[in-house]
Design a protein around this motif. Sequence first.
Motif, PDB file in Angstrom:
ATOM      1  N   GLU A  36      47.505  19.361  31.011  1.00 58.80           N
ATOM      2  CA  GLU A  36      46.179  19.655  31.523  1.00 58.80           C
ATOM      3  C   GLU A  36      46.276  19.951  33.019  1.00 58.80           C
ATOM      4  OE1 GLU A  36      43.321  19.899  29.957  1.00 58.80           O
ATOM      5  OE2 GLU A  36      44.035  19.354  27.971  1.00 58.80           O
ATOM      6  N   VAL A  37      45.540  20.959  33.455  1.00 54.36           N
ATOM      7  CA  VAL A  37      45.590  21.335  34.866  1.00 54.36           C
ATOM      8  C   VAL A  37      44.218  21.857  35.284  1.00 54.36           C
ATOM      9  CG1 VAL A  37      46.454  23.635  34.272  1.00 54.36           C
ATOM     10  CG2 VAL A  37      46.728  22.790  36.601  1.00 54.36           C
ATOM     11  N   THR A  38      43.852  21.540  36.514  1.00 53.68           N
ATOM     12  CA  THR A  38      42.632  22.082  37.111  1.00 53.68           C
ATOM     13  C   THR A  38      43.020  23.008  38.256  1.00 53.68           C
ATOM     14  OG1 THR A  38      41.261  20.178  36.536  1.00 53.68           O
ATOM     15  CG2 THR A  38      40.501  21.547  38.361  1.00 53.68           C
ATOM     16  N   VAL A  39      42.461  24.201  38.241  1.00 52.13           N
ATOM     17  CA  VAL A  39      42.649  25.172  39.316  1.00 52.13           C
ATOM     18  C   VAL A  39      41.362  25.194  40.138  1.00 52.13           C
ATOM     19  CG1 VAL A  39      43.065  27.589  39.896  1.00 52.13           C
ATOM     20  CG2 VAL A  39      44.184  26.571  37.907  1.00 52.13           C
ATOM     21  N   ARG A  40      41.499  24.923  41.438  1.00 48.76           N
ATOM     22  CA  ARG A  40      40.330  24.930  42.312  1.00 48.76           C
ATOM     23  C   ARG A  40      40.492  26.003  43.381  1.00 48.76           C
ATOM     24  NH1 ARG A  40      40.892  20.462  44.590  1.00 48.76           N
ATOM     25  NH2 ARG A  40      40.894  20.934  46.836  1.00 48.76           N
ATOM     26  N   ALA A  95      42.635  37.949  38.658  1.00 54.18           N
ATOM     27  CA  ALA A  95      41.210  37.685  38.854  1.00 54.18           C
ATOM     28  C   ALA A  95      40.825  37.841  40.316  1.00 54.18           C
ATOM     29  CB  ALA A  95      40.863  36.287  38.355  1.00 54.18           C
ATOM     30  N   LEU A  96      41.635  37.279  41.214  1.00 56.77           N
ATOM     31  CA  LEU A  96      41.336  37.375  42.641  1.00 56.77           C
ATOM     32  C   LEU A  96      41.449  38.820  43.128  1.00 56.77           C
ATOM     33  CD1 LEU A  96      43.211  34.171  43.838  1.00 56.77           C
ATOM     34  CD2 LEU A  96      40.737  34.505  43.806  1.00 56.77           C
ATOM     35  N   ALA A  97      42.547  39.488  42.771  1.00 55.98           N
ATOM     36  CA  ALA A  97      42.748  40.863  43.221  1.00 55.98           C
ATOM     37  C   ALA A  97      41.712  41.805  42.622  1.00 55.98           C
ATOM     38  CB  ALA A  97      44.159  41.328  42.873  1.00 55.98           C
ATOM     39  N   GLY A  98      41.416  41.614  41.340  1.00 49.14           N
ATOM     40  CA  GLY A  98      40.457  42.481  40.680  1.00 49.14           C
ATOM     41  C   GLY A  98      39.073  42.403  41.288  1.00 49.14           C
ATOM     42  N   LEU A  99      38.705  41.213  41.795  1.00 48.78           N
ATOM     43  CA  LEU A  99      37.401  41.029  42.422  1.00 48.78           C
ATOM     44  C   LEU A  99      37.469  41.217  43.936  1.00 48.78           C
ATOM     45  CD1 LEU A  99      36.084  37.929  40.449  1.00 48.78           C
ATOM     46  CD2 LEU A  99      35.558  40.344  40.066  1.00 48.78           C
ATOM     47  N   GLN A 100      38.630  41.579  44.444  1.00 47.68           N
ATOM     48  CA  GLN A 100      38.872  41.808  45.872  1.00 47.68           C
ATOM     49  C   GLN A 100      38.630  40.550  46.701  1.00 47.68           C
ATOM     50  OE1 GLN A 100      36.539  45.298  46.912  1.00 47.68           O
ATOM     51  NE2 GLN A 100      38.117  46.683  46.135  1.00 47.68           N
ATOM     52  N   VAL A 101      39.101  39.419  46.185  1.00 49.95           N
ATOM     53  CA  VAL A 101      39.129  38.176  46.962  1.00 49.95           C
ATOM     54  C   VAL A 101      40.507  38.100  47.605  1.00 49.95           C
ATOM     55  CG1 VAL A 101      38.985  35.664  46.901  1.00 49.95           C
ATOM     56  CG2 VAL A 101      37.497  37.036  45.435  1.00 49.95           C
ATOM     57  N   ASP A 102      40.566  38.325  48.904  1.00 54.28           N
ATOM     58  CA  ASP A 102      41.841  38.470  49.606  1.00 54.28           C
ATOM     59  C   ASP A 102      42.388  37.163  50.150  1.00 54.28           C
ATOM     60  OD1 ASP A 102      41.495  41.409  49.440  1.00 54.28           O
ATOM     61  OD2 ASP A 102      39.887  41.031  50.883  1.00 54.28           O
ATOM     62  N   ASN A 103      41.500  36.270  50.563  1.00 56.20           N
ATOM     63  CA  ASN A 103      41.893  35.026  51.212  1.00 56.20           C
ATOM     64  C   ASN A 103      41.380  33.841  50.408  1.00 56.20           C
ATOM     65  OD1 ASN A 103      42.992  36.418  53.569  1.00 56.20           O
ATOM     66  ND2 ASN A 103      40.864  36.887  54.057  1.00 56.20           N
ATOM     67  N   CYS A 104      42.293  33.023  49.897  1.00 53.86           N
ATOM     68  CA  CYS A 104      41.894  31.931  49.013  1.00 53.86           C
ATOM     69  C   CYS A 104      43.017  30.911  48.910  1.00 53.86           C
ATOM     70  CB  CYS A 104      41.571  32.488  47.622  1.00 53.86           C
ATOM     71  SG  CYS A 104      41.031  31.256  46.422  1.00 53.86           S
ATOM     72  N   TYR A 123      38.300  32.666  34.879  1.00 60.23           N
ATOM     73  CA  TYR A 123      38.494  32.693  36.324  1.00 60.23           C
ATOM     74  C   TYR A 123      37.449  33.595  36.989  1.00 60.23           C
ATOM     75  CZ  TYR A 123      43.127  30.731  35.300  1.00 60.23           C
ATOM     76  OH  TYR A 123      44.165  29.949  34.862  1.00 60.23           O
ATOM     77  N   VAL A 124      37.268  34.764  36.431  1.00 63.38           N
ATOM     78  CA  VAL A 124      36.321  35.728  36.994  1.00 63.38           C
ATOM     79  C   VAL A 124      34.903  35.161  36.983  1.00 63.38           C
ATOM     80  CG1 VAL A 124      35.183  37.945  36.550  1.00 63.38           C
ATOM     81  CG2 VAL A 124      37.677  37.788  36.547  1.00 63.38           C
ATOM     82  N   GLU A 198      36.151  45.547  31.906  1.00 69.74           N
ATOM     83  CA  GLU A 198      37.091  46.258  31.053  1.00 69.74           C
ATOM     84  C   GLU A 198      38.471  45.608  30.934  1.00 69.74           C
ATOM     85  OE1 GLU A 198      35.889  48.668  29.325  1.00 69.74           O
ATOM     86  OE2 GLU A 198      33.984  48.768  30.407  1.00 69.74           O
ATOM     87  N   LEU A 199      38.841  44.745  31.896  1.00 68.37           N
ATOM     88  CA  LEU A 199      40.183  44.173  31.886  1.00 68.37           C
ATOM     89  C   LEU A 199      40.191  42.652  31.774  1.00 68.37           C
ATOM     90  CD1 LEU A 199      41.900  46.322  34.691  1.00 68.37           C
ATOM     91  CD2 LEU A 199      41.876  46.728  32.217  1.00 68.37           C
ATOM     92  N   ALA A 200      39.327  41.971  32.511  1.00 64.95           N
ATOM     93  CA  ALA A 200      39.359  40.505  32.551  1.00 64.95           C
ATOM     94  C   ALA A 200      39.281  39.841  31.177  1.00 64.95           C
ATOM     95  CB  ALA A 200      38.250  39.983  33.467  1.00 64.95           C
ATOM     96  N   PRO A 201      38.497  40.355  30.210  1.00 65.29           N
ATOM     97  CA  PRO A 201      38.423  39.680  28.909  1.00 65.29           C
ATOM     98  C   PRO A 201      39.624  39.924  27.994  1.00 65.29           C
ATOM     99  CG  PRO A 201      36.405  40.936  29.391  1.00 65.29           C
ATOM    100  CD  PRO A 201      37.459  41.405  30.334  1.00 65.29           C
TER     101      PRO A 201
END
Length: 301
Positions: A36-40, A95-104, A123-124, A198-201
């Motif tokens: 089990e893992v949580t991604v924050r 997910a981050l790149a596709g939504l253009q989240v650059d800094n995380c 994630y999205v 079109e891609l995330a699912p």
Amino acid sequence: MNSASLVNSGEPIARFQQTLKASASVSGRGYWSGKEVTVRFEPAAEDTGVVFVREDVEGAPQIPAQVDYRVEVPRRTNLVYQGATVEMVEHVLAALAGLQVDNCYVHVNSAEMPGMDGSAKDYVEQILTVGIETQTAPRAVLAISEVVRVGDDECWVEARPSGSKRMKFKYRLDFGNEGMIGRETLEGKISPEYFQNELAPARTFLLLQEAEWLRQQGLGTHVDFSELLVFGPEGPIDNELRFEDECVRHKVLDLVGDLALAGCDIQGTIIANRSGHRLNAELVKQLLKENQVAYLSRRTA
């Protein structure tokens, strides 16, 4: 990553960097480990990039999402930095790149990311729930100025110059005439809206004989066939397709995640033929060697 003036490609179009407006989290089990893992996901300052943080390891070591720290393992993308490891990161990065989240900052309490349903959908959805914030610094751009290709005659991926502000792609998937997957081709232009819808699912897939072999090796024994796409002679087992061409869509999802290891936007056309994680990463390395990354002081919508 070096700054450089671009030659024979025109001036690339810059946008502003982005981060999250607030913290978002997703929990689940790793496909390989069963843990089990949580991604924050946490907001980060300009020019931070994407950085994984292993909260379960003493000192909470940080692992930058850069191609230099990728290690070769079958069927997934793993990163190792100064002895700390994160595993199967491609869907998080996509997910981050596709939504253009650059800094995380991506905080995790285990090495392997959760498999979820084999896609980047969860994630999205969580990222969009908290929202995305535009920052003031320009995003670095890698504009393709000449053809760069890696691979062989059967499996390859290449980058070509393009006049588009966004990354274009064409992916050819080929499982031959036999079986239920066959040949699929998808082409388009990456944008947050396109990625989300079109891609995330699109989910991870494999053939029944591959799934049985993995289980014989003691891997993925906890994963039910309903948690990803397993193709038998009659099609998906205990599952239904979300898209008629879901398999090639997932390969493009993986491609987006692997190309994110460049740490900048890519402007050009990516054409892939039966490419996977290894070749995708090799292309990123070759592109960065071409010294084509530029930081611009302006933004054009």
